[in-house]
Design a protein around this motif. Structure first.
Motif, short mmCIF file in Angstrom:
data_model
loop_
_atom_site.label_atom_id
_atom_site.label_comp_id
_atom_site.label_asym_id
_atom_site.label_seq_id
_atom_site.Cartn_x
_atom_site.Cartn_y
_atom_site.Cartn_z
N HIS A 107 -7.42 3.33 0.33
CA HIS A 107 -8.03 4.52 -0.29
C HIS A 107 -7.74 4.42 -1.78
CE1 HIS A 107 -8.59 6.14 3.71
NE2 HIS A 107 -7.36 5.77 3.96
N ARG A 108 -8.56 3.63 -2.43
CA ARG A 108 -8.23 3.27 -3.80
C ARG A 108 -8.78 4.28 -4.81
NH1 ARG A 108 -7.53 -1.87 -6.61
NH2 ARG A 108 -7.95 -1.39 -8.77
N SER A 109 -7.94 4.65 -5.76
CA SER A 109 -8.40 5.37 -6.95
C SER A 109 -7.46 4.91 -8.07
CB SER A 109 -8.31 6.88 -6.76
OG SER A 109 -6.96 7.29 -6.77
N GLU A 110 -7.93 5.02 -9.28
CA GLU A 110 -7.10 4.61 -10.42
C GLU A 110 -5.77 5.38 -10.40
OE1 GLU A 110 -7.64 2.14 -12.63
OE2 GLU A 110 -9.31 1.74 -11.26
N ARG A 124 -4.19 6.81 -7.83
CA ARG A 124 -3.23 6.39 -6.79
C ARG A 124 -2.65 5.02 -7.11
NH1 ARG A 124 -4.21 5.42 -1.17
NH2 ARG A 124 -1.98 5.47 -0.84
N MET A 125 -3.46 4.12 -7.66
CA MET A 125 -2.94 2.79 -8.03
C MET A 125 -1.75 2.97 -8.98
SD MET A 125 -4.45 0.25 -6.60
CE MET A 125 -3.95 -1.14 -7.58
N CYS A 177 -8.71 -7.15 -7.19
CA CYS A 177 -7.35 -7.68 -7.18
C CYS A 177 -7.08 -8.39 -8.51
CB CYS A 177 -7.17 -8.65 -6.01
SG CYS A 177 -8.21 -10.11 -6.09
N ARG A 183 -11.82 -2.01 -2.64
CA ARG A 183 -10.68 -2.73 -2.04
C ARG A 183 -10.73 -4.21 -2.34
NH1 ARG A 183 -10.96 -2.31 3.75
NH2 ARG A 183 -13.05 -1.52 3.50
N ASN A 199 0.85 -1.20 0.00
CA ASN A 199 0.00 0.00 0.00
C ASN A 199 0.89 1.25 0.00
OD1 ASN A 199 0.87 0.44 2.64
ND2 ASN A 199 -0.95 -0.48 3.54
N ASN A 220 -2.32 -3.00 -3.42
CA ASN A 220 -3.72 -3.04 -2.98
C ASN A 220 -3.92 -1.87 -2.04
OD1 ASN A 220 -5.18 -5.63 -3.88
ND2 ASN A 220 -3.11 -6.29 -3.34
N LEU A 221 -4.81 -0.97 -2.39
CA LEU A 221 -4.96 0.25 -1.59
C LEU A 221 -6.27 0.28 -0.82
CD1 LEU A 221 -3.62 2.90 -4.13
CD2 LEU A 221 -2.35 1.67 -2.35
#
Ligand code: PTJ
Length: 255
Positions: free
Chosen positions: A107-110, A112-113, A147, A144, A79, A104-105
């Motif tokens: 606070h996921r966003s495209e 940030r990934m 995967c 989240r 992360n 794997n985040l």
């Protein structure tokens, strides 16, 4: 942005420079804003441990190394905080086992990934997974759960440094071996994991790398270590040690 001047002689030099670096990486979008809060909580627990690897953590690190070597598809989950704190250590471990790495985040966003994957690749990581998810973990509602089939979905043993409780539980429910690195022995992640390493991530990972080297080609030693390990008993012992550290630091007699 103004950079703080810290003398190398300052007793908390390392901690202060790491904080600065984390704040910089928040500005770059690698670390989540709340990653700083998580970091502060970690620092508080590390203080209680004496900012060193305690014997219980070392034992768990050795078992984690054994489990990664025994696994068919071992994987390291990454992360924002982990990428910021220990990118080279993670890459060294992935090479030593060898294991896959997947971002794997929480606070996921495209965006940030992409940023965390790019950041790890900039540090030399090869084959980082996570940019193009094609599977979902059961039992988690949000993004989240996303995967990759080749990575987290198929992994039988997953190292999760600084994981949140929901995902740790979902991974255990999916019958994976979960090795958590979390300075908080009371967290749901620590209480759920198969092996709970209560240590700071930049100390824990190099220790695991060292144990991987020691345990390579020693299948029976690995099996014995795994069989003899009792995670709950080890966590209870961590709690006892923290209480002892507090008593000793405040000058109270042990008795
Ligand atoms: O980058 P993202 O979006 O995936 O977000 C990452 C964080 C860490 C913000 C997210 O996973 C989160 O909110 O985690 P939690 O639930 O706050 O849990 C983090 C745990 O890691 C806490 O129990 C901390 O005590 C622990 N921790 C913090 N820093 C360290 C640590 N454990 C080991 N080493 C550290 N350096």
């Amino acid at each position: 942005m103004h950079r703080m001047e810290v003398s190398e002689n300052h007793p908390r030099y390392r901690s202060l420079t790491i904080r600065e670096r984390m704040a910089e990486l928040v500005r770059d979008g690698v670390v989540a804003e709340t990653g700083l809060i998580a970091h502060g909580r970690g620092e508080a627990f590390d203080y209680l441990l004496g900012e060193r690897t305690i014997p219980e953590a070392e034992r768990a690190e050795k078992v984690a190394a054994a489990l990664m070597l025994e696994a068919i598809n071992p994987l390291i989950s990454i992360n924002g905080n982990v990428a910021a704190l220990a990118p080279l250590e993670i890459i060294a471990l992935a090479e030593a086992v060898p294991a896959l790495m997947e971002v794997n985040l929480f606070h996921r966003s495209e965006e940030r990934m992409r940023k965390v994957c790019d950041y790890m690749e900039g540090k030399g990581a090869i084959g980082i997974l996570g940019r193009s998810p094609d599977a979902r973990l059961e039992g988690i509602a949000s993004g989240r759960a996303l995967c990759t089939r080749r990575g987290l979905y198929s992994a039988d043993a997953v190292l999760v440094p600084l994981e949140d409780g929901d995902r740790a539980e979902a991974l255990v429910k999916a019958e994976k071996i979960v090795m958590a690195i979390d300075l908080n022995p009371l967290s749901r992640t620590s209480r759920t994991a198969t092996v709970s390493i209560v240590d700071e991530v930049t100390r824990a990972i190099p220790n695991i790398v060292r144990f991987v080297g020691e345990l390579k080609g020693r299948t029976s030693v690995r099996k014995e270590l795994i069989d003899q390990f009792d995670n709950r008993a080890n966590l209870i012992s961590v709690g006892r040690r923290i209480c002892e550290n507090i008593r000793e630091s405040l000058g109270e007699d042990k008795g």
